[in-house]
Design a protein around this motif. Structure first.
Motif, mmCIF file in Angstrom:
data_model
loop_
_atom_site.group_PDB
_atom_site.id
_atom_site.type_symbol
_atom_site.label_atom_id
_atom_site.label_comp_id
_atom_site.label_asym_id
_atom_site.label_seq_id
_atom_site.Cartn_x
_atom_site.Cartn_y
_atom_site.Cartn_z
ATOM 1 N N PHE A 1 78.394 115.539 54.612
ATOM 2 C CA PHE A 1 77.179 115.144 55.288
ATOM 3 C C PHE A 1 76.359 114.223 54.391
ATOM 4 O O PHE A 1 76.607 114.123 53.187
ATOM 5 C CB PHE A 1 76.375 116.352 55.771
ATOM 6 N N TYR B 1 72.216 112.855 53.862
ATOM 7 C CA TYR B 1 70.822 113.060 54.216
ATOM 8 C C TYR B 1 69.987 111.798 54.007
ATOM 9 O O TYR B 1 68.772 111.819 54.191
ATOM 10 C CB TYR B 1 70.220 114.242 53.463
ATOM 11 N N GLY C 1 80.993 118.923 52.117
ATOM 12 C CA GLY C 1 80.888 120.109 52.936
ATOM 13 C C GLY C 1 81.882 121.148 52.472
ATOM 14 O O GLY C 1 82.152 121.283 51.279
ATOM 15 N N PHE D 1 76.538 113.931 59.881
ATOM 16 C CA PHE D 1 77.547 114.932 59.521
ATOM 17 C C PHE D 1 78.908 114.540 60.095
ATOM 18 O O PHE D 1 78.992 113.957 61.170
ATOM 19 C CB PHE D 1 77.183 116.297 60.132
ATOM 20 N N LEU E 1 64.138 118.837 59.100
ATOM 21 C CA LEU E 1 63.067 119.714 59.566
ATOM 22 C C LEU E 1 61.738 119.332 58.925
ATOM 23 O O LEU E 1 61.717 118.757 57.840
ATOM 24 C CB LEU E 1 63.376 121.161 59.196
ATOM 25 N N HIS F 1 63.138 119.412 54.541
ATOM 26 C CA HIS F 1 64.368 120.074 54.104
ATOM 27 C C HIS F 1 65.008 120.791 55.280
ATOM 28 O O HIS F 1 64.338 121.487 56.021
ATOM 29 C CB HIS F 1 64.021 121.080 53.007
ATOM 30 N N GLY F 2 66.290 120.566 55.429
ATOM 31 C CA GLY F 2 66.995 121.310 56.476
ATOM 32 C C GLY F 2 67.256 120.482 57.712
ATOM 33 O O GLY F 2 66.782 119.368 57.864
ATOM 34 N N THR F 3 68.028 121.050 58.595
ATOM 35 C CA THR F 3 68.452 120.330 59.791
ATOM 36 C C THR F 3 67.880 120.965 61.043
ATOM 37 O O THR F 3 67.882 122.174 61.193
ATOM 38 C CB THR F 3 69.985 120.256 59.881
ATOM 39 N N ASP F 4 67.399 120.143 61.916
ATOM 40 C CA ASP F 4 66.959 120.595 63.231
ATOM 41 C C ASP F 4 68.147 120.460 64.180
ATOM 42 O O ASP F 4 69.294 120.486 63.743
ATOM 43 C CB ASP F 4 65.765 119.760 63.679
ATOM 44 N N THR F 5 67.898 120.298 65.438
ATOM 45 C CA THR F 5 68.968 120.148 66.416
ATOM 46 C C THR F 5 69.923 119.045 66.004
ATOM 47 O O THR F 5 69.490 117.956 65.629
ATOM 48 C CB THR F 5 68.346 119.783 67.778
ATOM 49 N N GLN F 6 71.210 119.317 66.123
ATOM 50 C CA GLN F 6 72.212 118.291 65.839
ATOM 51 C C GLN F 6 72.704 117.689 67.147
ATOM 52 O O GLN F 6 72.953 118.403 68.118
ATOM 53 C CB GLN F 6 73.374 118.883 65.047
ATOM 54 N N GLU G 1 76.954 114.457 50.518
ATOM 55 C CA GLU G 1 77.249 115.748 49.892
ATOM 56 C C GLU G 1 78.506 116.311 50.518
ATOM 57 O O GLU G 1 78.736 116.157 51.724
ATOM 58 C CB GLU G 1 76.091 116.734 50.097
ATOM 59 N N LEU H 1 82.713 121.732 58.271
ATOM 60 C CA LEU H 1 81.987 120.568 57.783
ATOM 61 C C LEU H 1 82.771 119.871 56.679
ATOM 62 O O LEU H 1 83.165 120.502 55.694
ATOM 63 C CB LEU H 1 80.620 121.007 57.267
#
Lengths: 117, 112
Positions: A48, A50, A58, A33, A97, A101-106, A56, A45
């Motif tokens: 980002f 993936y 922001g 990101f 995650l 799909h999705g983000t955990d800790t950044q 993509e 943002l």
């Protein structure tokens, strides 16, 4: 420990210059990101990614582009720097995650403070 | 408008006191995260709480989540001067993309 490094802590550029900000992470994270941080506006943002070669937009992509040729490296490009792009730029990375799909800790880099004169 | 809004915007306390910061959000979340930022530096992850959790602890940190009120709180107990920093909540939205949405932060000052 996760390490996210950014190419410069401080950068001074002139209006109209092309600016490259580099970010490298060493944890094999899928997500990367770019944010900018301005007083009173918080983190916003810019772009980002993936996956390699995937990107993509922001919330504020105008005036910026990005490149992700390798998994560990995510570059932010200011095609023609302007004074309103003076800001603190923060890079971050994360795993996806469980479930794909999705983000955990950044995990964030130390930031690049860019001044455009 | 921001998905996450921290309250208060600024907080000043004495060393040894507890500090409580609140975060409210608008839409359903998958998880909520708290980060700390020392002046002029990057953000450091503190704690992540999932939508099916109500409370989580990590050292001197205690985070609560009330999904019915769409709010979270971060409590720092026995604060130290080194806790002086800005604290941000960030939400990962259900059904959303990979991005976190950050609030504008609470600036905490702990006076020695």
């Amino acid at each position: 420990d996760v390490k996210v490094t950014q190419s410069s802590r401080y950068l001074v550029k002139r209006t109209g210059e092309k600016v490259f900000l580099e970010c490298v992470q060493d944890m094999d994270h899928e997500n990367m990101f770019w944010y900018r941080q301005d007083p009173g506006l918080g983190l916003r943002l810019i772009y980002f990614s993936y996956d390699v070669k995937m990107k993509e937009k922001g919330d504020i992509p105008e005036g910026y582009s990005v490149s992700r040729e390798k998994k560990e490296r995510f570059s932010l490009i200011l095609e023609s720097a302007s004074t309103n792009q003076t800001s603190m730029y923060l890079c971050a990375s994360s795993f996806v995650l469980a479930g794909g799909h999705g983000t955990d800790t950044q995990y964030f880099g130390p930031g690049t403070r860019l001044t455009v004169l | 408008s921001q998905q996450g809004e921290e309250d208060p915007q600024a907080l000043s306390i004495q060393e040894g006191e507890n500090a409580t910061m609140n975060c409210s959000y608008k839409t359903s979340i998958n998880n909520l995260q708290w980060y700390r930022q020392n002046s002029g530096r990057g953000l450091v992850h503190l704690i992540l709480i999932r939508s099916n959790e109500r409370e989580k602890h990590s050292g001197r940190l205690r985070v609560t989540l009330d999904t019915s009120k769409k709010s979270s709180s971060l409590l720092i107990t026995a604060s130290r001067a080194a806790d002086t920093a800005s604290y941000f909540c960030a939400t990962f939205l259900q059904g959303g993309s990979e991005k976190l949405v950050f609030g504008k932060g609470t600036k905490l000052t702990v006076n020695p």
